[in-house]
Enzyme design. Structure first.
Site, mmCIF file in Angstrom:
data_model
loop_
_atom_site.group_PDB
_atom_site.id
_atom_site.type_symbol
_atom_site.label_atom_id
_atom_site.label_comp_id
_atom_site.label_asym_id
_atom_site.label_seq_id
_atom_site.Cartn_x
_atom_site.Cartn_y
_atom_site.Cartn_z
ATOM 1 N N SER A 72 0.827 -1.207 0.000
ATOM 2 C CA SER A 72 0.000 0.000 0.000
ATOM 3 C C SER A 72 0.862 1.259 0.000
ATOM 4 C CB SER A 72 -0.911 0.032 1.228
ATOM 5 O OG SER A 72 -1.783 -1.059 1.250
HETATM 6 N N1 SAH Z 1 -1.307 -4.763 4.008
HETATM 7 C C1 SAH Z 1 -0.584 -5.023 2.805
HETATM 8 C C2 SAH Z 1 -1.367 -4.607 1.573
HETATM 9 C C3 SAH Z 1 -1.442 -5.729 0.620
HETATM 10 S S1 SAH Z 1 -2.536 -5.597 -0.734
HETATM 11 C C4 SAH Z 1 0.807 -4.421 2.830
HETATM 12 O O1 SAH Z 1 1.116 -3.663 3.765
HETATM 13 O O2 SAH Z 1 1.613 -4.713 1.956
HETATM 14 C C5 SAH Z 1 -3.920 -6.554 -0.172
HETATM 15 C C6 SAH Z 1 -3.673 -8.005 0.162
HETATM 16 O O3 SAH Z 1 -4.930 -8.585 0.513
HETATM 17 C C7 SAH Z 1 -3.114 -8.857 -0.979
HETATM 18 O O4 SAH Z 1 -1.932 -9.489 -0.530
HETATM 19 C C8 SAH Z 1 -4.231 -9.882 -1.235
HETATM 20 O O5 SAH Z 1 -3.736 -11.158 -1.622
HETATM 21 C C9 SAH Z 1 -4.927 -9.935 0.110
HETATM 22 N N2 SAH Z 1 -6.311 -10.436 0.103
HETATM 23 C C10 SAH Z 1 -7.273 -10.244 -0.833
HETATM 24 N N3 SAH Z 1 -8.417 -10.865 -0.467
HETATM 25 C C11 SAH Z 1 -8.170 -11.474 0.730
HETATM 26 C C12 SAH Z 1 -8.950 -12.297 1.609
HETATM 27 N N4 SAH Z 1 -10.219 -12.637 1.350
HETATM 28 N N5 SAH Z 1 -8.367 -12.745 2.752
HETATM 29 C C13 SAH Z 1 -7.066 -12.434 3.047
HETATM 30 N N6 SAH Z 1 -6.282 -11.666 2.251
HETATM 31 C C14 SAH Z 1 -6.820 -11.196 1.107
#
Ligand code: SAH
Length: 223
Positions: free
Chosen positions: A70
């Site tokens: 993010s």
């Molecule tokens: N918090 C992260 C942001 C990652 S982007 C950081 O600091 O880097 C969002 C993430 O959510 C992705 O890795 C994606 O695979 C995950 N995601 C999407 N749907 C999800 C679900 N139902 N349960 C768990 N993770 C999920």
């Protein structure tokens, strides 16, 4: 950890990070503990060394498995809305690179985090161990949350949620809240506050763009 990632934190990295934090302040982030935590987490370690120059720019960036780390402003914004108190028990949906989880740990939170993609879960588990950050990490489906570990003081969703996941709001303590980007193509940052066993209040904030929260890829692993 991959050889193309670096956990070394040089003066140069620290200087770039301080400038990033000043940039966040200029964009209206006023929560000092949040800014201090962001100043501590070596964001470059969460990205490939080839992108060092970009690690401290205020923008999202691709990581593995078509996902993104993010944007620092978004991390600062969501973390400010969480209003972390030391010892808060936090559930994060979407571990991704692990960066947001580490910011929460630096603020003294106890962090539980769920990722639905095996590749990211494995990669991030290794990286965080190397950086000596210790959230409780789960490979599973964020729509289900972690009923066994509930309730949580607060829940943060770091992917775009098409609706408020009903099983998740049940895992928020009374008096606690969820910070959730709500929407399909673009998301309205929303707080869902649990005011009693059966009552919830929502408050709306700015618009953001997240990768989508996707359903169950791991039906057979988590029951
Ligand atoms: N918090 C992260 C942001 C990652 S982007 C950081 O600091 O880097 C969002 C993430 O959510 C992705 O890795 C994606 O695979 C995950 N995601 C999407 N749907 C999800 C679900 N139902 N349960 C768990 N993770 C999920």
């Amino acid at each position: 950890m991959l050889p193309s990632q670096s956990i070394e934190d040089s003066f140069r990295h620290q200087g770039m990070r301080r400038r990033m934090v000043e940039g966040l302040r200029a964009k209206g982030i006023v929560n000092e503990p949040v800014l201090q935590a962001i100043n501590k987490v070596p964001r470059h370690a969460f990205m490939d060394t080839a992108f060092l120059e970009m690690a401290y720019e205020d923008r999202a960036f691709p990581i593995a498995a078509d996902q993104t780390i993010s944007q620092p402003y978004t991390v600062a914004y969501q973390t400010s809305l969480l209003d972390i108190k030391r010892g808060d028990k936090i559930l994060e949906i979407g571990t991704g690179s692990g960066y947001q989880a580490c910011v929460l740990l630096e603020m003294g939170a106890r962090v539980f985090t769920i990722e639905r993609q095996r590749e990211l879960f494995d990669k991030t588990s290794k990286l965080l161990a190397a950086l000596k950050y210790k959230p409780k990490m789960f490979f599973g489906d964020g729509f289900k949350g972690l009923p066994v570990d509930a309730p949580f003081d607060k829940i943060i969703i770091t992917c775009g949620a098409p609706f408020i996941p009903p099983l998740l709001v049940q895992q928020v303590k009374i008096g606690g809240w969820m910070v959730i980007p709500l929407g399909e193509k673009e998301q309205r940052m929303t707080i869902v506050l649990r005011t009693s066993e059966d009552d919830f209040e929502t408050r709306e904030f700015d618009m953001f763009k997240f990768v989508p929260m996707l359903p169950d890829k791991v039906k057979n692993q988590l029951k």
